[in-house]
Enzyme design. Sequence first.
Site, PDB file in Angstrom:
ATOM      1  N   LEU A  99      -8.426  -4.971 -11.663  1.00 50.84           N
ATOM      2  CA  LEU A  99      -7.119  -4.782 -10.841  1.00 50.84           C
ATOM      3  C   LEU A  99      -7.542  -3.327 -10.205  1.00 50.84           C
ATOM      4  O   LEU A  99      -8.276  -2.368 -10.971  1.00 50.84           O
ATOM      5  CB  LEU A  99      -6.071  -4.669 -11.699  1.00 50.84           C
ATOM      6  N   ASP A 100      -7.382  -3.187  -8.988  1.00 52.74           N
ATOM      7  CA  ASP A 100      -7.279  -1.798  -8.301  1.00 52.74           C
ATOM      8  C   ASP A 100      -6.691  -0.864  -9.102  1.00 52.74           C
ATOM      9  O   ASP A 100      -5.854  -0.949 -10.123  1.00 52.74           O
ATOM     10  CB  ASP A 100      -6.781  -1.932  -6.973  1.00 52.74           C
ATOM     11  N   LYS A 101      -7.172   0.334  -8.891  1.00 53.87           N
ATOM     12  CA  LYS A 101      -6.651   1.498  -9.625  1.00 53.87           C
ATOM     13  C   LYS A 101      -5.092   1.536  -9.415  1.00 53.87           C
ATOM     14  O   LYS A 101      -4.380   2.180 -10.424  1.00 53.87           O
ATOM     15  CB  LYS A 101      -7.554   2.906  -9.069  1.00 53.87           C
ATOM     16  N   LYS A 184      -4.688  -7.163  -0.786  1.00 48.46           N
ATOM     17  CA  LYS A 184      -4.420  -6.115   0.409  1.00 48.46           C
ATOM     18  C   LYS A 184      -5.065  -6.501   1.436  1.00 48.46           C
ATOM     19  O   LYS A 184      -4.243  -6.342   2.586  1.00 48.46           O
ATOM     20  CB  LYS A 184      -4.966  -4.753  -0.246  1.00 48.46           C
TER      21      LYS A 184
END
Length: 232
Positions: A99-101, A184
């Site tokens: 998962l992205d930060k 995104k």
Amino acid sequence: MRLDKYLADMGVGTRSEVKKLMKKGYVTVNDAVIKNGAFQVEPNVDMVIFNDIPVFYQEFVYYMMHKPENYVSSTRDDSLTVLDLMMEPYKGLFPCGRLDKDTTGLLLITNDGQLAHKLLSPNHHVEKEYLVHSDHPLTKEDMELFERGMTIDGNEEVKPAKIMETGDCEYHLIIKEGKYHQIKRMYQAVGNEVVKLKRLRMKNLVLDETLAPGEYRALSKEELDALKEFGC
Ligand code: URA
């Protein structure tokens, strides 16, 4: 299995620390003090006790974490990683998928590479459900495009997703792939922007909302059995 490996695998210490502790008489097997690290034990048949506490052998462990923002989902990074939030001593833990930060929500953390591989393999089409907040509402056409499959960044194909509007600029989006920054980039491709992203589900494993961001717990037997079930 060697007793020193057994104890090291279960997080009592490194192999050499374990050997020193054994020499000091901290370890018994079936009530006898054992000082030789090469002593053979049968996991979960022999009763291994370290410092008066039974040590049961678990080859694989599975945790559900509510990933908070600002942590990287990898095992090593210059920034804080999700493993920095864990107290578990087991060797070889890693987050299953990225998962992205700035993304929050469900993260499976395990040392079972085979299960992780299955869950992440594109061949198994494992569903991942996200709660997405966008900068402005998606149009009907944008949502149809998400559901038909689309091209992002000019040449990258994204398979059909499922999308449902659940509030003001709020959507439940289900994807079956895990391309880099996929959601995104899908929103960017239609001139929009993700402002908040949270994973709610992976396959049949649903985020336990009683976990605050940063907290984690072991999977229940039911959760694990369901997660391991793959049709033919
Ligand atoms: N898609 C993204 O863009 N980011 C995530 O963290 C997960 C899916």
